[in-house]
Motif scaffolding. Sequence first.
Motif, PDB file in Angstrom:
ATOM      1  N   PRO A 324       0.819  -1.221   0.000  1.00  0.00           N
ATOM      2  CA  PRO A 324       0.000   0.000   0.000  1.00  0.00           C
ATOM      3  C   PRO A 324       0.847   1.263   0.000  1.00  0.00           C
ATOM      4  O   PRO A 324       0.476   2.259  -0.630  1.00  0.00           O
ATOM      5  N   ASP A 358       1.643 -17.079  -8.749  1.00  0.00           N
ATOM      6  CA  ASP A 358       0.608 -17.584  -7.849  1.00  0.00           C
ATOM      7  C   ASP A 358      -0.310 -16.454  -7.389  1.00  0.00           C
ATOM      8  O   ASP A 358      -0.298 -15.352  -7.952  1.00  0.00           O
ATOM      9  N   GLY A 359      -1.077 -16.740  -6.359  1.00  0.00           N
ATOM     10  CA  GLY A 359      -2.014 -15.743  -5.858  1.00  0.00           C
ATOM     11  C   GLY A 359      -1.334 -14.477  -5.383  1.00  0.00           C
ATOM     12  O   GLY A 359      -1.815 -13.372  -5.643  1.00  0.00           O
ATOM     13  N   GLN A 360      -0.211 -14.608  -4.695  1.00  0.00           N
ATOM     14  CA  GLN A 360       0.488 -13.397  -4.234  1.00  0.00           C
ATOM     15  C   GLN A 360       0.956 -12.564  -5.422  1.00  0.00           C
ATOM     16  O   GLN A 360       0.832 -11.331  -5.416  1.00  0.00           O
ATOM     17  N   MET A 362      -0.303 -12.207  -8.328  1.00  0.00           N
ATOM     18  CA  MET A 362      -1.351 -11.459  -9.004  1.00  0.00           C
ATOM     19  C   MET A 362      -2.013 -10.455  -8.067  1.00  0.00           C
ATOM     20  O   MET A 362      -2.503  -9.422  -8.502  1.00  0.00           O
ATOM     21  N   GLN A 363      -2.011 -10.742  -6.771  1.00  0.00           N
ATOM     22  CA  GLN A 363      -2.531  -9.769  -5.806  1.00  0.00           C
ATOM     23  C   GLN A 363      -1.637  -8.517  -5.819  1.00  0.00           C
ATOM     24  O   GLN A 363      -2.128  -7.394  -5.926  1.00  0.00           O
ATOM     25  N   THR A 366      -1.866  -6.818  -9.490  1.00  0.00           N
ATOM     26  CA  THR A 366      -3.147  -6.196  -9.816  1.00  0.00           C
ATOM     27  C   THR A 366      -3.321  -4.891  -9.053  1.00  0.00           C
ATOM     28  O   THR A 366      -3.735  -3.874  -9.621  1.00  0.00           O
ATOM     29  N   GLY A 367      -2.974  -4.913  -7.771  1.00  0.00           N
ATOM     30  CA  GLY A 367      -3.102  -3.688  -6.986  1.00  0.00           C
ATOM     31  C   GLY A 367      -2.185  -2.593  -7.511  1.00  0.00           C
ATOM     32  O   GLY A 367      -2.590  -1.434  -7.650  1.00  0.00           O
ATOM     33  N   THR A 471      -4.775 -24.800 -12.818  1.00  0.00           N
ATOM     34  CA  THR A 471      -4.793 -23.467 -12.228  1.00  0.00           C
ATOM     35  C   THR A 471      -4.520 -22.427 -13.322  1.00  0.00           C
ATOM     36  O   THR A 471      -4.150 -22.764 -14.452  1.00  0.00           O
ATOM     37  N   ALA A 472      -4.677 -21.153 -12.948  1.00  0.00           N
ATOM     38  CA  ALA A 472      -4.577 -20.085 -13.951  1.00  0.00           C
ATOM     39  C   ALA A 472      -3.229 -20.116 -14.661  1.00  0.00           C
ATOM     40  O   ALA A 472      -3.158 -19.919 -15.882  1.00  0.00           O
TER      41      ALA A 472
ATOM     42  N   GLN B 350     -14.029  -9.305  -2.521  1.00  0.00           N
ATOM     43  CA  GLN B 350     -12.932 -10.069  -3.140  1.00  0.00           C
ATOM     44  C   GLN B 350     -13.539 -11.323  -3.755  1.00  0.00           C
ATOM     45  O   GLN B 350     -13.539 -12.407  -3.172  1.00  0.00           O
ATOM     46  N   PRO B 357      -7.519 -21.042  -5.239  1.00  0.00           N
ATOM     47  CA  PRO B 357      -6.949 -19.750  -4.817  1.00  0.00           C
ATOM     48  C   PRO B 357      -5.668 -19.440  -5.590  1.00  0.00           C
ATOM     49  O   PRO B 357      -4.587 -19.330  -5.018  1.00  0.00           O
ATOM     50  N   ASP B 358      -5.816 -19.326  -6.900  1.00  0.00           N
ATOM     51  CA  ASP B 358      -4.680 -19.179  -7.805  1.00  0.00           C
ATOM     52  C   ASP B 358      -4.542 -17.733  -8.283  1.00  0.00           C
ATOM     53  O   ASP B 358      -5.158 -16.823  -7.719  1.00  0.00           O
ATOM     54  N   MET B 362      -6.910 -14.216  -7.376  1.00  0.00           N
ATOM     55  CA  MET B 362      -6.450 -13.004  -6.717  1.00  0.00           C
ATOM     56  C   MET B 362      -6.459 -11.814  -7.664  1.00  0.00           C
ATOM     57  O   MET B 362      -6.612 -10.674  -7.237  1.00  0.00           O
ATOM     58  N   THR B 366      -8.595  -8.848  -6.273  1.00  0.00           N
ATOM     59  CA  THR B 366      -7.883  -7.618  -5.954  1.00  0.00           C
ATOM     60  C   THR B 366      -8.460  -6.444  -6.725  1.00  0.00           C
ATOM     61  O   THR B 366      -8.690  -5.366  -6.162  1.00  0.00           O
ATOM     62  N   MET B 400      -5.472 -15.115   2.567  1.00  0.00           N
ATOM     63  CA  MET B 400      -4.828 -14.295   1.531  1.00  0.00           C
ATOM     64  C   MET B 400      -5.624 -13.001   1.324  1.00  0.00           C
ATOM     65  O   MET B 400      -5.053 -11.907   1.191  1.00  0.00           O
ATOM     66  N   ASP B 401      -6.931 -13.131   1.302  1.00  0.00           N
ATOM     67  CA  ASP B 401      -7.777 -11.940   1.177  1.00  0.00           C
ATOM     68  C   ASP B 401      -7.613 -11.015   2.382  1.00  0.00           C
ATOM     69  O   ASP B 401      -7.637  -9.785   2.240  1.00  0.00           O
ATOM     70  N   HIS B 404      -4.901  -8.650   1.953  1.00  0.00           N
ATOM     71  CA  HIS B 404      -5.225  -7.535   1.061  1.00  0.00           C
ATOM     72  C   HIS B 404      -6.193  -6.555   1.709  1.00  0.00           C
ATOM     73  O   HIS B 404      -6.115  -5.343   1.467  1.00  0.00           O
ATOM     74  N   ALA B 407      -4.002  -4.356   3.698  1.00  0.00           N
ATOM     75  CA  ALA B 407      -3.238  -3.451   2.835  1.00  0.00           C
ATOM     76  C   ALA B 407      -4.122  -2.301   2.349  1.00  0.00           C
ATOM     77  O   ALA B 407      -3.706  -1.133   2.328  1.00  0.00           O
ATOM     78  N   ALA B 472       1.699 -19.183  -2.682  1.00  0.00           N
ATOM     79  CA  ALA B 472       1.012 -18.333  -1.700  1.00  0.00           C
ATOM     80  C   ALA B 472      -0.095 -19.104  -0.979  1.00  0.00           C
ATOM     81  O   ALA B 472      -0.272 -18.963   0.236  1.00  0.00           O
ATOM     82  N   ARG B 475       1.377 -21.380   1.625  1.00  0.00           N
ATOM     83  CA  ARG B 475       1.809 -20.662   2.828  1.00  0.00           C
ATOM     84  C   ARG B 475       0.594 -20.191   3.637  1.00  0.00           C
ATOM     85  O   ARG B 475       0.621 -20.169   4.864  1.00  0.00           O
TER      86      ARG B 475
END
Lengths: 516, 516
Positions: A324, A358-360, A362-363, A366-367, A471-472, B350, B357-358, B362, B366, B400-401, B404, B407, B472, B475
């Motif tokens: 952020p 992975d998810g992190q 793209m999180q 994207t932000g 997965t994506a 979200q 959760p790929d 996210m 996001t 994971m959400d 965010h 953040a 992600a 973890r």
Amino acid sequence: MENLDANVNQTQNGRARRGRLSRHNTPNDAPVFEGRKIPAYELLDAPSLARIEDQADWILSEIGIEFRGDDIALDLFAAAGATVDGARVRFVPGLARELCATAPTQFDLHGRDPGNTVTLGGDNVVLMPGYGSPFVTDLQAGRRYATLKDFRNFVKLSYASPWLQHSGGTIVEPTDVPVNKRHLDMMLAHLTLSTKPFMGGVTSPERAQDSIEMARLVFGRDFMDRHAVMQANINVNSPLIYDHTMSGALRVYAAANQCVCVSPAIFAGAMGPLSPAAVAAQTLAEAMAGIALVQLVRPGCPVVFGSFHSTMNLKSGALTFGSPEANMTTMALSQLGRRLGVPTRSGGGQITAANAPDGQAMQDSTGAMWATLLSGAHQVWHAAGWLEGGLVMSYEKFVMDLDHCGAMLKMLNGFRTDDEAFGRDAYLETGPGENFLSTSHTLRHYASANFAPATPEAGPYEMWVENGALTADQRAAIRWRQMLSEYQQPEMPNDIGTALSEFVAERKASMPDEWY
Amino acid sequence: MENLDANVNQTQNGRARRGRLSRHNTPNDAPVFEGRKIPAYELLDAPSLARIEDQADWILSEIGIEFRGDDIALDLFAAAGATVDGARVRFVPGLARELCATAPTQFDLHGRDPGNTVTLGGDNVVLMPGYGSPFVTDLQAGRRYATLKDFRNFVKLSYASPWLQHSGGTIVEPTDVPVNKRHLDMMLAHLTLSTKPFMGGVTSPERAQDSIEMARLVFGRDFMDRHAVMQANINVNSPLIYDHTMSGALRVYAAANQCVCVSPAIFAGAMGPLSPAAVAAQTLAEAMAGIALVQLVRPGCPVVFGSFHSTMNLKSGALTFGSPEANMTTMALSQLGRRLGVPTRSGGGQITAANAPDGQAMQDSTGAMWATLLSGAHQVWHAAGWLEGGLVMSYEKFVMDLDHCGAMLKMLNGFRTDDEAFGRDAYLETGPGENFLSTSHTLRHYASANFAPATPEAGPYEMWVENGALTADQRAAIRWRQMLSEYQQPEMPNDIGTALSEFVAERKASMPDEWY
């Protein structure tokens, strides 16, 4: 509009149309992004922005910026009224900004195909791939050093995507080519495999000059003296230093009237104080000094107010992206760029410290992209592919990021509130409780109403499991291979292609390989 | 400030401080979110918003809304000047908005711990978990029907997170409990495992009444007659229908002066025309009709202007979330809510159609969260956990959400430009080319400067590989187990706990199990 010179005319395909907003032709009939139609987000109010500008002036006047080993630059600054003390240059408050004033607010960056010419500034948005990764990765072959083949692949993928309007620069390091010859192969790839604007070499003034000479073989010296066709990525050695390699390359591009993007590079807390406000102010100070130098070399030379900044976990020392704090800095810099009156490359892009798509990843990405684009940045570096803080370019993340680029551009295209958007006829055809799928309004618009990602859809759970529960990133692995297999090289007149090859061969033969 | 009644005073822990902005106490000493300090993004200009409002008025006057099987509602509307024709209610332009005018612009939703009381409206932001998933999934046990144990787990996780200020409602469906008794177990969990505000049952007027009776055992009837402690999720059967279950439950909550969130539910192209403008207008029309009914039952009853909307792939029929079109609708609805003058639950959260959760999950989530929060929504449903368009709550995505959410709240906390933020002393201690990590300024602030995600960091590539190359979501699987194992149940006076248990036992014994 001035005519392009003969060489460029030869490469035209008759599609050149240039309005207020650039047209981005792509190999397929992809949708065209016609410029930002939604307002830029203003994170900070005018007094806050003024305080940041005051801090930048304080840095420039009280601390100063060093231009190390570049007497020409120091002489130019002294002649312009700055105080030069050894390598240290200090500017009385307001002077640096005044020296930047001759830079254009908006300008074109010409593509080899005039249909791919872009405009930097105003309502335009120019996205480009990542920059500088020494490694690449894909799900099948894994992580390895990038090669020239990878470099060429990413030029092809960028050319094939309707969502990148720019071919980038050192997308990945072609580590199988000697360090002192990489710029030649990279220029050749940008010039022959794509017709979009690109960036040239900057790792020495000589390589910068080689890059310009190669572009002149395609665009013509006279045309380039009047028009920008390429950009240079001039990184500041933050905090507060330009080394002679960077200021030397800067002067080469400025002398040739080609676009110089000046990008301070600040990790908050390490190369500057840790707050978003401090990073924004230092970025502005460092960038203004470089932009001033460009204008002293050649008044009116097109520039971009660049930035590269992020945060760290200040306890572990790990670099972090998409935080952020970094996103707020990015948004502030877009505003500061508008006030400076030059096009802005605003910090972000689709960046992450994640090691996998992975998810992190793209999180974070994207932000950071929302912060970048909603705040009104004109040019976005690292819009596709980045992993591991830029150490790695991921083939899969590249196409996942492309989908998000397209989605964001769709959003920037705006929100229609005309009569047709409201579809009153659909309500008259149906009524409470009835389905709108078969109304005339839906049938009129269903094919084009929504942005369609190019990565294959997951589909409903049961079908997804039947298809291997991909997965994506696994689905993205299908997509980039498809893009490469469908890639078609744009045509180039034989004489130009020959001239480029001969130039590269000659320059390569003129010097021994250097590997560091 | 009025005093809470005796029951509530018993549960106070002495931390109650109530300023303009609510304080969110959490089991650990987590940072406090003190309200939005950055401007809301205004996607649309005033004329565009007025056109959407005109379209909403056209729908309400020319098409109308049906309230099926609820004569009480129809009588109330007729008495208020609406035209009632069978179940169809039509409002002359402006009437529905006028009837909404008695709804408060801002109000408190009281937590059992007054330190967890939240304010809806103004600069406040209230995030809550997903709602309504029949399935749960985690990486180890896989996808399965949700049970009461899962429901209780998600109440605990929501209580334990500093980033969710609200316990939610039917976070997941406790499918191992008979349908007609689920609301009792869910209320018991919200009331005993958390002290944050929550939502009650709405699947029939009787279950709504049970929910209110249980809350009264904790908060007291008199207190609740004056203060909202719970919310009802009233979904419109879009397009343009309220069924008697929903309007009946709406009237129960309104009569008890508890907060009613009215949420139309529109997939663009299916339950309404396919454009963002049309979806926004229809959402406004449907919501105003429901809010008007709340105000007719009890003027001044707190309401939330809700929405649930998304897009579809109109070629394949697949639902899509986080699309640019849906995000634009979300942003427009935040603006329309501000003009209506009631707190807004704005579309997004979200949300994603992804099955895992790929990266896609996210990326979708996001972007939707940026649209929701930057546009100024007051309450965000589905802020954590959603997969598969809401069919599944994922334990891993939940945490994971949460990262965010934290953040984004850090960003909403704003950007300081005071002298301390600029750290001039750090420049005087160092200089060009020097490192800022050991400056006094960095040492003063490094511990609190940056938002810290709670999911374990990936770390640099080599270390990451050594540690198993956990993505992600892998973890995150560590993190939610840690949160559950550290969860501490808040205290509750014995007599209240006993009264709640007895109420549940009595109501369960009074009716046979129903499984549909």
